[in-house]
Enzyme design. Sequence first.
Site, short mmCIF file in Angstrom:
data_model
loop_
_atom_site.label_atom_id
_atom_site.label_comp_id
_atom_site.label_asym_id
_atom_site.label_seq_id
_atom_site.Cartn_x
_atom_site.Cartn_y
_atom_site.Cartn_z
N GLY A 1 0.83 -1.21 0.00
CA GLY A 1 0.00 0.00 0.00
C GLY A 1 0.86 1.25 0.00
CG HIS A 2 3.40 2.17 3.35
ND1 HIS A 2 3.52 1.07 4.14
CD2 HIS A 2 2.78 3.11 4.10
CE1 HIS A 2 2.99 1.32 5.33
NE2 HIS A 2 2.54 2.55 5.33
CD GLN B 1 0.26 8.54 14.49
OE1 GLN B 1 0.85 9.48 13.97
NE2 GLN B 1 -0.36 7.63 13.75
CG ASP C 1 -5.03 4.58 8.13
OD1 ASP C 1 -5.55 3.87 8.99
OD2 ASP C 1 -3.91 4.34 7.66
O1 PAF Z 1 -0.82 6.78 8.50
C1 PAF Z 1 0.26 6.82 9.13
O2 PAF Z 1 1.16 5.99 8.92
C2 PAF Z 1 0.46 7.88 10.20
O3 PAF Z 1 -0.71 8.15 10.87
C3 PAF Z 1 1.10 9.17 9.64
C4 PAF Z 1 0.18 9.85 8.65
C5 PAF Z 1 2.43 8.85 8.98
C6 PAF Z 1 1.34 10.16 10.78
O4 PAF Z 1 2.18 9.62 11.74
#
Ligand code: PAF
Length: 291
Positions: free
Chosen positions: A36-37, A61, A150
């Site tokens: 996905g990345h 987070q 997400d």
């Molecule tokens: O989706 C993620 O991997 C994280 O929430 C992000 C956007 C890199 C912020 O830390």
Amino acid sequence: MRTIERVADVRAFSRAARRAGRTVGLVPTMGALHAGHLALIRAMVRRTDAVAVSVFVNPTQFAPGEDLDRYPRDLDADRRLAEEAGAHVLFAPPVEEIYPVEPGVWVDPGEPGRILEGAARPTHFRGVLTVVTKLLNAVEPDWVAFGQKDAQQAVLVRRLIDDLLLPVRMWVGPTVRDPDGLALSSRNAYLDAAGRRAAPELYRSLLVGRQLLEAGERRAGEIAARVRARLAATGVLRPDYVAVVAASDLSPVDPVAGRVLLLAAAVLGGVRLIDNLCLEVRGDRVAPSEL
Ligand code: PAF
């Protein structure tokens, strides 16, 4: 591909690229890169001239007791994968580079950050929006890419960019799935063999919701209840929320119409899974949509 740890260096990279007439793309990640990345990185490589991938497991987070300590980390693999996908820079700052002091100023996501994932994880999106703001200020990209997996995060980041007039354009890439439908996530690594076999039930339950819409059902509550019942019937997935909301701002839609997100979260053997479908509902027609 260069690996950069310092804000000043990644900013210098980005400014030099722009001085040379090149556009800059950023793919923010927490590492443990998966397909996905890589799809996001390739999309930024097609769209921009100089692509930075940030790898930063953002402590703010995660709430106390969440998986910050065991979050999968493999910087060597990330470096290799990002390079193969065409990235020019891996920005992997240590925590003290992003948080030299305890943050005194936070980016508050407002009400849309307190529902759905935000109800279960009340400080999560404040941490996400704060670090995304820092990463955007560090890299100063022309484009930034996020995954639809997400979806609430993507909606909130778009709102951050719009509300604070941030000079960056955002692209949301479609969710990449394993052949059995499971949405790729770095956290899938937490699933044991039985959990992995059961996990695609989350996606299959969302498809039940889409079938209801295709059959003409427009009552948001009824769709959510049927998807929730389908999840509960698996006996292993414990539903947290199921909702149908406007894709633009996560507000309630009832009857369902326009561009909507059908979102679900469930816990499977202690692992929290989330997934969603973005759909365009126009009269009788129901079609997949971009977020
Ligand atoms: O989706 C993620 O991997 C994280 O929430 C992000 C956007 C890199 C912020 O830390």
